[in-house]
Write a protein that holds these residues in place. Sequence first.
Motif, PDB file in Angstrom:
ATOM      1  N   VAL A 205       0.852  -1.198   0.000  1.00 15.17           N
ATOM      2  CA  VAL A 205       0.000   0.000   0.000  1.00 15.17           C
ATOM      3  C   VAL A 205       0.888   1.250   0.000  1.00 15.17           C
ATOM      4  CG1 VAL A 205      -1.593   1.369   1.418  1.00 15.17           C
ATOM      5  CG2 VAL A 205      -1.971  -1.095   1.125  1.00 15.17           C
ATOM      6  N   PHE A 206       0.571   2.215  -0.862  1.00 13.49           N
ATOM      7  CA  PHE A 206       1.378   3.438  -0.906  1.00 13.49           C
ATOM      8  C   PHE A 206       0.509   4.656  -1.191  1.00 13.49           C
ATOM      9  CE2 PHE A 206       1.400   1.363  -5.016  1.00 13.49           C
ATOM     10  CZ  PHE A 206       1.158   2.378  -5.918  1.00 13.49           C
TER      11      PHE A 206
ATOM     12  N   ILE B 196      -0.369  -2.819  -4.998  1.00 15.43           N
ATOM     13  CA  ILE B 196      -0.050  -3.764  -6.065  1.00 15.43           C
ATOM     14  C   ILE B 196      -0.536  -5.142  -5.630  1.00 15.43           C
ATOM     15  CG2 ILE B 196       1.843  -4.883  -7.330  1.00 15.43           C
ATOM     16  CD1 ILE B 196       1.644  -1.987  -8.071  1.00 15.43           C
TER      17      ILE B 196
ATOM     18  N   ARG C 218      -1.127  -9.353  -6.688  1.00 13.02           N
ATOM     19  CA  ARG C 218      -0.714 -10.436  -7.585  1.00 13.02           C
ATOM     20  C   ARG C 218      -1.925 -11.331  -7.825  1.00 13.02           C
ATOM     21  NH1 ARG C 218       2.902  -8.178  -5.180  1.00 13.02           N
ATOM     22  NH2 ARG C 218       4.919  -7.795  -6.132  1.00 13.02           N
TER      23      ARG C 218
ATOM     24  N   GLN D 104      -9.664   2.974  -9.858  1.00 14.81           N
ATOM     25  CA  GLN D 104      -8.938   2.517 -11.043  1.00 14.81           C
ATOM     26  C   GLN D 104      -8.303   1.169 -10.737  1.00 14.81           C
ATOM     27  OE1 GLN D 104      -6.246   5.538 -12.617  1.00 14.81           O
ATOM     28  NE2 GLN D 104      -4.927   3.982 -13.518  1.00 14.81           N
TER      29      GLN D 104
ATOM     30  N   GLN E  22      -5.685  -1.588 -12.940  1.00 19.39           N
ATOM     31  CA  GLN E  22      -4.959  -1.655 -14.201  1.00 19.39           C
ATOM     32  C   GLN E  22      -3.898  -2.739 -14.105  1.00 19.39           C
ATOM     33  OE1 GLN E  22      -2.656   1.895 -14.804  1.00 19.39           O
ATOM     34  NE2 GLN E  22      -1.432   0.948 -16.416  1.00 19.39           N
TER      35      GLN E  22
ATOM     36  N   LEU F 207      -0.459  -4.190 -14.914  1.00 20.21           N
ATOM     37  CA  LEU F 207       0.835  -3.708 -15.392  1.00 20.21           C
ATOM     38  C   LEU F 207       1.401  -4.783 -16.318  1.00 20.21           C
ATOM     39  CD1 LEU F 207       2.254  -2.294 -12.025  1.00 20.21           C
ATOM     40  CD2 LEU F 207       1.118  -1.029 -13.864  1.00 20.21           C
TER      41      LEU F 207
ATOM     42  N   ASN G  31       4.681  -7.202 -15.731  1.00 16.32           N
ATOM     43  CA  ASN G  31       4.773  -8.477 -14.995  1.00 16.32           C
ATOM     44  C   ASN G  31       3.417  -9.043 -14.560  1.00 16.32           C
ATOM     45  OD1 ASN G  31       4.145  -6.834 -12.828  1.00 16.32           O
ATOM     46  ND2 ASN G  31       5.715  -7.677 -11.472  1.00 16.32           N
TER      47      ASN G  31
ATOM     48  N   LEU H 197      -2.376  -2.846 -10.460  1.00 17.39           N
ATOM     49  CA  LEU H 197      -2.354  -1.618  -9.666  1.00 17.39           C
ATOM     50  C   LEU H 197      -3.794  -1.233  -9.364  1.00 17.39           C
ATOM     51  CD1 LEU H 197      -1.148   1.045  -8.518  1.00 17.39           C
ATOM     52  CD2 LEU H 197      -1.189   1.933 -10.862  1.00 17.39           C
TER      53      LEU H 197
ATOM     54  N   ILE I  12      -6.225   1.488  -7.368  1.00 17.94           N
ATOM     55  CA  ILE I  12      -6.233   2.820  -6.756  1.00 17.94           C
ATOM     56  C   ILE I  12      -7.617   3.100  -6.186  1.00 17.94           C
ATOM     57  CG2 ILE I  12      -5.932   5.311  -7.139  1.00 17.94           C
ATOM     58  CD1 ILE I  12      -4.031   4.649  -9.418  1.00 17.94           C
TER      59      ILE I  12
END
Lengths: 210, 210
Positions: free
Chosen positions: A49-50, A62, A64, A140, A142, A144, A147, A151, A153
């Motif tokens: 989390v950021f 992010i 997986r 959002q 999305q 990536l 890999n 993502l 949001i």
Amino acid sequence: MHFNNEELGKLEDRYRAKLINSLSGFKSANLIGTTDGKGNHNLAIVSSVFHIGANPPLVGMIMRPHTVTRDTLENILELGEYTINQVNADIWKESHQTSARYEQLVSEFAEAGLTPEWLDGVKAPFVAESRLKYSLLLRQSQTLEINGTVLVIGEINNVLVEDDVIANDGYIDIEALETVAVSGLDSYHVTNRLGRLSYAKPDKKPDVID
Amino acid sequence: MHFNNEELGKLEDRYRAKLINSLSGFKSANLIGTTDGKGNHNLAIVSSVFHIGANPPLVGMIMRPHTVTRDTLENILELGEYTINQVNADIWKESHQTSARYEQLVSEFAEAGLTPEWLDGVKAPFVAESRLKYSLLLRQSQTLEINGTVLVIGEINNVLVEDDVIANDGYIDIEALETVAVSGLDSYHVTNRLGRLSYAKPDKKPDVID
């Protein structure tokens, strides 16, 4: 020790995973609370989390798709709302346990010994034992391409926090809440404050403000 | 304390920035080393570096185009290579100072009192005083439409780290390196390890492995 590109490529997979996961520095430790809308709740610890922005208040993470957070991701996409709950020193082991591969209909709340908590108007469960938590609306998601991670949001729409840890300027003393930090894949840490520093200006050194 | 959506929207801007920046939990503290290829070096502290994947080894960060990291972002896009250097307890104040708004041709290395270090074949400078650092090739940069910030993703091609902090399984003991964590916008912390936990499995509680 110097690892070049070729040497990094030759590392055994689990060794590389632990090494590379140590490089970004300390990570946040948060529990993601979701539900499938049919009474099945999920809880998953996430260290990715950021902060993205304060106005609007946006937080990213992010995920997986092929790991244990898959149910969590599906719930978020389905319901469009989720909670983020900071992990503290009283629940670090319980929180880690949510990363086990439980069957889809098993609640990680019950298995880990954590308590769902509800707020009127929010579809997803909070964690009662967390001392700083918030709900988010999905804004959002999305993949990536680089890999295959996703993502996610969200925009924060409710914040729940203990009163006495908010400073006059809005800073929340998460050290006083015993919020933990993660390093690598599996190491948990509490913190000791070195200090808060004043806004940096070119012609003077920063002052310690706390 | 409960802030709902409407109350969050009414907060004074600086108060909201400090409050919202506290929500994601502890953040990494890293210095981004870049050059413009004409002998002008930039160094910028960033608290938004996060792990994306181990194979290939990918690290992301969020940059704000209209702040002091603008030169850094332009250098990364121009040269395609940059370094990330963990901030430790010996250089936390110097590192914070790199966030001051210096003129474009001023080197934050010199102003903050940090030393550029070069590795053969890497175009961007490392920070000599950092004890864990790596270089990256730019793989992706993307403006997030939701608030105009830029997601920068790099692939790690060199890692430099002190020998005696790498565990047998690849974990790097960044606490032993005195790597610092950030909370909010301006608070710096060292850490105390609670423990490392074994890989979580459904039918047993995790063991402390360190």
